[in-house]
Design a protein around this motif. Structure first.
Motif, PDB file in Angstrom:
ATOM      1  N   GLY A 187      -6.737   8.416  -5.541  1.00  0.00           N
ATOM      2  CA  GLY A 187      -6.937   9.480  -6.514  1.00  0.00           C
ATOM      3  C   GLY A 187      -6.758  10.849  -5.916  1.00  0.00           C
ATOM      4  N   GLY A 188      -6.777  11.808  -6.780  1.00  0.00           N
ATOM      5  CA  GLY A 188      -6.644  13.183  -6.354  1.00  0.00           C
ATOM      6  C   GLY A 188      -7.970  13.806  -5.965  1.00  0.00           C
ATOM      7  N   VAL A 233     -15.217  -1.863  -4.697  1.00  0.00           N
ATOM      8  CA  VAL A 233     -14.423  -2.070  -3.493  1.00  0.00           C
ATOM      9  C   VAL A 233     -14.458  -0.774  -2.677  1.00  0.00           C
ATOM     10  CG1 VAL A 233     -12.273  -1.448  -4.681  1.00  0.00           C
ATOM     11  CG2 VAL A 233     -12.190  -2.818  -2.601  1.00  0.00           C
ATOM     12  N   ALA A 234     -14.589  -0.905  -1.361  1.00  0.00           N
ATOM     13  CA  ALA A 234     -14.621   0.260  -0.472  1.00  0.00           C
ATOM     14  C   ALA A 234     -13.233   0.870  -0.357  1.00  0.00           C
ATOM     15  CB  ALA A 234     -15.130  -0.152   0.899  1.00  0.00           C
ATOM     16  N   ALA A 235     -13.192   2.180  -0.219  1.00  0.00           N
ATOM     17  CA  ALA A 235     -11.936   2.888   0.008  1.00  0.00           C
ATOM     18  C   ALA A 235     -11.715   3.039   1.513  1.00  0.00           C
ATOM     19  CB  ALA A 235     -11.978   4.263  -0.657  1.00  0.00           C
ATOM     20  N   ASP A 236     -10.461   3.159   1.915  1.00  0.00           N
ATOM     21  CA  ASP A 236     -10.166   3.408   3.324  1.00  0.00           C
ATOM     22  C   ASP A 236     -10.324   4.901   3.624  1.00  0.00           C
ATOM     23  OD1 ASP A 236      -7.825   4.708   2.415  1.00  0.00           O
ATOM     24  OD2 ASP A 236      -6.502   3.051   2.999  1.00  0.00           O
ATOM     25  N   GLY A 237     -10.002   5.314   4.821  1.00  0.00           N
ATOM     26  CA  GLY A 237     -10.161   6.701   5.233  1.00  0.00           C
ATOM     27  C   GLY A 237      -9.311   7.687   4.450  1.00  0.00           C
ATOM     28  N   ASP A 238      -8.283   7.188   3.771  1.00  0.00           N
ATOM     29  CA  ASP A 238      -7.422   8.039   2.946  1.00  0.00           C
ATOM     30  C   ASP A 238      -7.845   8.032   1.481  1.00  0.00           C
ATOM     31  OD1 ASP A 238      -5.758   8.778   5.108  1.00  0.00           O
ATOM     32  OD2 ASP A 238      -4.566   6.938   4.867  1.00  0.00           O
ATOM     33  N   ARG A 251      -8.147   5.308  -0.461  1.00  0.00           N
ATOM     34  CA  ARG A 251      -7.367   4.311  -1.197  1.00  0.00           C
ATOM     35  C   ARG A 251      -8.000   2.935  -1.017  1.00  0.00           C
ATOM     36  NH1 ARG A 251      -2.926   6.873  -2.645  1.00  0.00           N
ATOM     37  NH2 ARG A 251      -1.634   5.104  -3.170  1.00  0.00           N
ATOM     38  N   ALA A 252      -7.762   2.071  -1.976  1.00  0.00           N
ATOM     39  CA  ALA A 252      -8.236   0.688  -1.901  1.00  0.00           C
ATOM     40  C   ALA A 252      -7.197  -0.211  -2.547  1.00  0.00           C
ATOM     41  CB  ALA A 252      -9.577   0.533  -2.594  1.00  0.00           C
ATOM     42  N   ARG A 253      -7.176  -1.446  -2.113  1.00  0.00           N
ATOM     43  CA  ARG A 253      -6.232  -2.432  -2.650  1.00  0.00           C
ATOM     44  C   ARG A 253      -7.020  -3.677  -3.028  1.00  0.00           C
ATOM     45  NH1 ARG A 253      -0.601  -3.534   0.221  1.00  0.00           N
ATOM     46  NH2 ARG A 253      -0.599  -1.326  -0.192  1.00  0.00           N
ATOM     47  N   VAL A 254      -6.753  -4.200  -4.232  1.00  0.00           N
ATOM     48  CA  VAL A 254      -7.427  -5.410  -4.696  1.00  0.00           C
ATOM     49  C   VAL A 254      -6.391  -6.386  -5.237  1.00  0.00           C
ATOM     50  CG1 VAL A 254      -9.553  -4.177  -5.278  1.00  0.00           C
ATOM     51  CG2 VAL A 254      -7.839  -4.563  -7.049  1.00  0.00           C
ATOM     52  N   THR A 255      -6.770  -7.643  -5.269  1.00  0.00           N
ATOM     53  CA  THR A 255      -5.947  -8.683  -5.873  1.00  0.00           C
ATOM     54  C   THR A 255      -6.674  -9.199  -7.099  1.00  0.00           C
ATOM     55  OG1 THR A 255      -5.045  -9.308  -3.731  1.00  0.00           O
ATOM     56  CG2 THR A 255      -4.840 -10.915  -5.503  1.00  0.00           C
ATOM     57  N   TYR A 256      -5.949  -9.284  -8.209  1.00  0.00           N
ATOM     58  CA  TYR A 256      -6.497  -9.812  -9.459  1.00  0.00           C
ATOM     59  C   TYR A 256      -5.582 -10.921  -9.945  1.00  0.00           C
ATOM     60  CZ  TYR A 256      -7.692 -10.298 -14.347  1.00  0.00           C
ATOM     61  OH  TYR A 256      -8.042 -10.826 -15.564  1.00  0.00           O
ATOM     62  N   THR A 257      -6.166 -12.046 -10.307  1.00  0.00           N
ATOM     63  CA  THR A 257      -5.401 -13.182 -10.818  1.00  0.00           C
ATOM     64  C   THR A 257      -5.754 -13.402 -12.283  1.00  0.00           C
ATOM     65  OG1 THR A 257      -5.429 -14.202  -8.632  1.00  0.00           O
ATOM     66  CG2 THR A 257      -4.851 -15.624 -10.504  1.00  0.00           C
ATOM     67  N   PRO A 258      -4.816 -13.136 -13.199  1.00  0.00           N
ATOM     68  CA  PRO A 258      -5.105 -13.319 -14.621  1.00  0.00           C
ATOM     69  C   PRO A 258      -5.202 -14.797 -14.993  1.00  0.00           C
ATOM     70  CG  PRO A 258      -2.821 -12.671 -14.314  1.00  0.00           C
ATOM     71  CD  PRO A 258      -3.469 -12.638 -12.968  1.00  0.00           C
ATOM     72  N   VAL A 275     -10.071  -0.726 -15.942  1.00  0.00           N
ATOM     73  CA  VAL A 275     -10.737   0.573 -15.927  1.00  0.00           C
ATOM     74  C   VAL A 275     -11.221   0.816 -14.497  1.00  0.00           C
ATOM     75  CG1 VAL A 275     -12.600   1.979 -16.871  1.00  0.00           C
ATOM     76  CG2 VAL A 275     -11.454   0.294 -18.318  1.00  0.00           C
ATOM     77  N   VAL A 276     -10.868   1.976 -13.937  1.00  0.00           N
ATOM     78  CA  VAL A 276     -11.193   2.297 -12.550  1.00  0.00           C
ATOM     79  C   VAL A 276     -11.940   3.624 -12.496  1.00  0.00           C
ATOM     80  CG1 VAL A 276     -10.239   2.717 -10.248  1.00  0.00           C
ATOM     81  CG2 VAL A 276      -9.095   1.114 -11.789  1.00  0.00           C
ATOM     82  N   THR A 277     -13.032   3.651 -11.707  1.00  0.00           N
ATOM     83  CA  THR A 277     -13.817   4.860 -11.483  1.00  0.00           C
ATOM     84  C   THR A 277     -14.019   5.024  -9.986  1.00  0.00           C
ATOM     85  OG1 THR A 277     -15.006   4.493 -13.559  1.00  0.00           O
ATOM     86  CG2 THR A 277     -15.977   6.057 -12.023  1.00  0.00           C
ATOM     87  N   GLY A 278     -13.772   6.225  -9.468  1.00  0.00           N
ATOM     88  CA  GLY A 278     -13.976   6.503  -8.051  1.00  0.00           C
ATOM     89  C   GLY A 278     -15.354   7.084  -7.796  1.00  0.00           C
TER      90      GLY A 278
END
Length: 83
Positions: free
Chosen positions: A16-17, A36-41, A43-50, A60-63
């Protein structure tokens, strides 16, 4: 655009900004909220399986920052190849 398919994992990256993001909450189709934890920048990456028969999904994402400030929720829409 269509992507993947039922039971095919997809990778989603959050960023995010807002400076100082330390974690994100995300929720798919009104289900459970996952943090999910964010990295030092910030950012975070997740895997979702529908699963199931839904073709259209909403994430829906909230930081969150270290001082407890939250970002406005963002809605993201994605499509899953039927079949």
């Amino acid at each position: 655009t269509w992507g993947g398919g039922r039971d095919v994992p997809g990778t989603f990256e959050f960023g995010g900004g807002t400076p100082g993001i330390v974690s994100f909450d995300y929720q798919v189709d009104g289900g459970d909220v996952t943090t999910v934890a964010a990295d030092g920048d910030g950012r975070a990456r997740v895997t979702y399986t529908p699963t199931g028969d839904a073709w259209y999904h909403t994430m829906v994402v909230t930081g969150h920052t270290a001082n407890g400030t939250t970002t406005d929720p963002r809605n993201y829409f994605f499509q899953v190849q039927p079949g």
